[in-house]
Write a protein that holds these residues in place. Structure first.
Motif, PDB file in Angstrom:
ATOM      1  N   TYR A  19       0.888  -1.299  -0.028  1.00 26.70           N
ATOM      2  CA  TYR A  19       0.087  -0.117   0.059  1.00 26.70           C
ATOM      3  C   TYR A  19       0.751   1.391  -0.022  1.00 26.70           C
ATOM      4  CZ  TYR A  19      -3.970  -2.946   0.474  1.00 26.70           C
ATOM      5  OH  TYR A  19      -4.839  -3.953   0.042  1.00 26.70           O
ATOM      6  N   ALA A  22      -0.454   3.571  -2.527  1.00 25.94           N
ATOM      7  CA  ALA A  22      -1.843   4.134  -2.205  1.00 25.94           C
ATOM      8  C   ALA A  22      -1.705   5.529  -1.761  1.00 25.94           C
ATOM      9  CB  ALA A  22      -2.560   3.402  -1.000  1.00 25.94           C
ATOM     10  N   SER A  26      -3.865   8.770  -2.739  1.00 29.36           N
ATOM     11  CA  SER A  26      -4.383   9.423  -1.634  1.00 29.36           C
ATOM     12  C   SER A  26      -4.072  10.864  -1.879  1.00 29.36           C
ATOM     13  CB  SER A  26      -3.657   8.956  -0.302  1.00 29.36           C
ATOM     14  OG  SER A  26      -4.161   9.838   0.712  1.00 29.36           O
ATOM     15  N   PHE A  29      -6.042  12.553  -4.303  1.00 31.78           N
ATOM     16  CA  PHE A  29      -7.332  12.658  -3.762  1.00 31.78           C
ATOM     17  C   PHE A  29      -7.310  14.077  -2.814  1.00 31.78           C
ATOM     18  CE2 PHE A  29      -8.884   8.018  -3.599  1.00 31.78           C
ATOM     19  CZ  PHE A  29      -9.794   8.153  -4.831  1.00 31.78           C
ATOM     20  N   SER A  30      -6.274  14.220  -2.070  1.00 27.76           N
ATOM     21  CA  SER A  30      -6.415  15.417  -1.547  1.00 27.76           C
ATOM     22  C   SER A  30      -6.276  16.573  -2.067  1.00 27.76           C
ATOM     23  CB  SER A  30      -5.088  15.138  -0.351  1.00 27.76           C
ATOM     24  OG  SER A  30      -5.308  14.018   0.460  1.00 27.76           O
ATOM     25  N   THR A  65     -10.425  12.179   5.661  1.00 22.68           N
ATOM     26  CA  THR A  65      -9.427  11.160   5.767  1.00 22.68           C
ATOM     27  C   THR A  65     -10.007   9.499   5.866  1.00 22.68           C
ATOM     28  OG1 THR A  65      -8.056  12.589   7.163  1.00 22.68           O
ATOM     29  CG2 THR A  65      -7.366  10.498   7.281  1.00 22.68           C
ATOM     30  N   ASN A  68     -10.785   8.881   2.253  1.00 24.78           N
ATOM     31  CA  ASN A  68      -9.577   8.910   1.378  1.00 24.78           C
ATOM     32  C   ASN A  68      -8.578   7.971   1.717  1.00 24.78           C
ATOM     33  OD1 ASN A  68      -7.552  10.241  -0.191  1.00 24.78           O
ATOM     34  ND2 ASN A  68      -7.355  12.204   0.989  1.00 24.78           N
ATOM     35  N   LEU A  69      -8.611   7.415   2.934  1.00 25.64           N
ATOM     36  CA  LEU A  69      -7.627   6.241   3.344  1.00 25.64           C
ATOM     37  C   LEU A  69      -8.076   4.944   2.531  1.00 25.64           C
ATOM     38  CD1 LEU A  69      -5.250   5.127   5.450  1.00 25.64           C
ATOM     39  CD2 LEU A  69      -7.262   4.191   6.357  1.00 25.64           C
ATOM     40  N   TYR A  71     -10.468   4.556   0.051  1.00 24.63           N
ATOM     41  CA  TYR A  71     -10.582   4.442  -1.318  1.00 24.63           C
ATOM     42  C   TYR A  71      -9.286   4.422  -2.129  1.00 24.63           C
ATOM     43  CZ  TYR A  71     -15.683   4.342  -1.154  1.00 24.63           C
ATOM     44  OH  TYR A  71     -16.974   3.961  -1.170  1.00 24.63           O
ATOM     45  N   SER A  72      -8.376   5.086  -1.608  1.00 25.41           N
ATOM     46  CA  SER A  72      -6.976   4.933  -2.165  1.00 25.41           C
ATOM     47  C   SER A  72      -6.547   3.571  -1.988  1.00 25.41           C
ATOM     48  CB  SER A  72      -6.125   6.144  -1.385  1.00 25.41           C
ATOM     49  OG  SER A  72      -5.810   5.898  -0.020  1.00 25.41           O
ATOM     50  N   ARG A  73      -6.714   2.742  -0.968  1.00 20.89           N
ATOM     51  CA  ARG A  73      -6.244   1.495  -0.693  1.00 20.89           C
ATOM     52  C   ARG A  73      -6.951   0.501  -1.648  1.00 20.89           C
ATOM     53  NH1 ARG A  73      -4.261  -1.015   4.555  1.00 20.89           N
ATOM     54  NH2 ARG A  73      -2.657   0.364   4.922  1.00 20.89           N
TER      55      ARG A  73
END
Ligand SMILES: [Zn+2]
Length: 96
Positions: A19, A22, A26, A29-30, A65, A68-69, A71-73
């Protein structure tokens, strides 16, 4: 996060450090979120002081957060983890 899927036994961490990538998703996304919040603050509040931008972005970033965590994973697992949809397990997943 469990070690593997309870339905199909797919390993959620295919290899150590999987990850790491990821983090970049992330970051994307941010960055997108901050640009959208900045534009919203600019147009909705009529270009307020800088601290309003900073507070708005900080609050939304903290609140988002968990999203984000996860969906990025999830994206990392789907894009680079060799995970594919298998209809054989779809019903078993719905039953839970
Ligand atoms: Zn599964």
């Amino acid at each position: 996060m469990p070690a593997q899927c309870p339905v199909c036994s797919q390993a959620y961490e295919p290899e150590p450090g999987f990850y790491w990538g990821a983090m970049y998703i992330s970051f994307g996304f941010s960055t997108g979120m901050m640009l959208v919040i900045g534009a919203l603050v600019y147009y909705l509040l009529g270009d307020p002081d800088t601290w309003v931008y900073i507070m708005a972005v900080a609050i939304v970033a903290v609140l988002m957060t968990p999203f984000n965590l996860r969906y990025s994973r999830t994206l990392m697992l789907y894009l680079f983890g060799g995970v594919n949809y298998n209809p054989q397990y779809a019903e078993a997943g719905q039953a839970r």
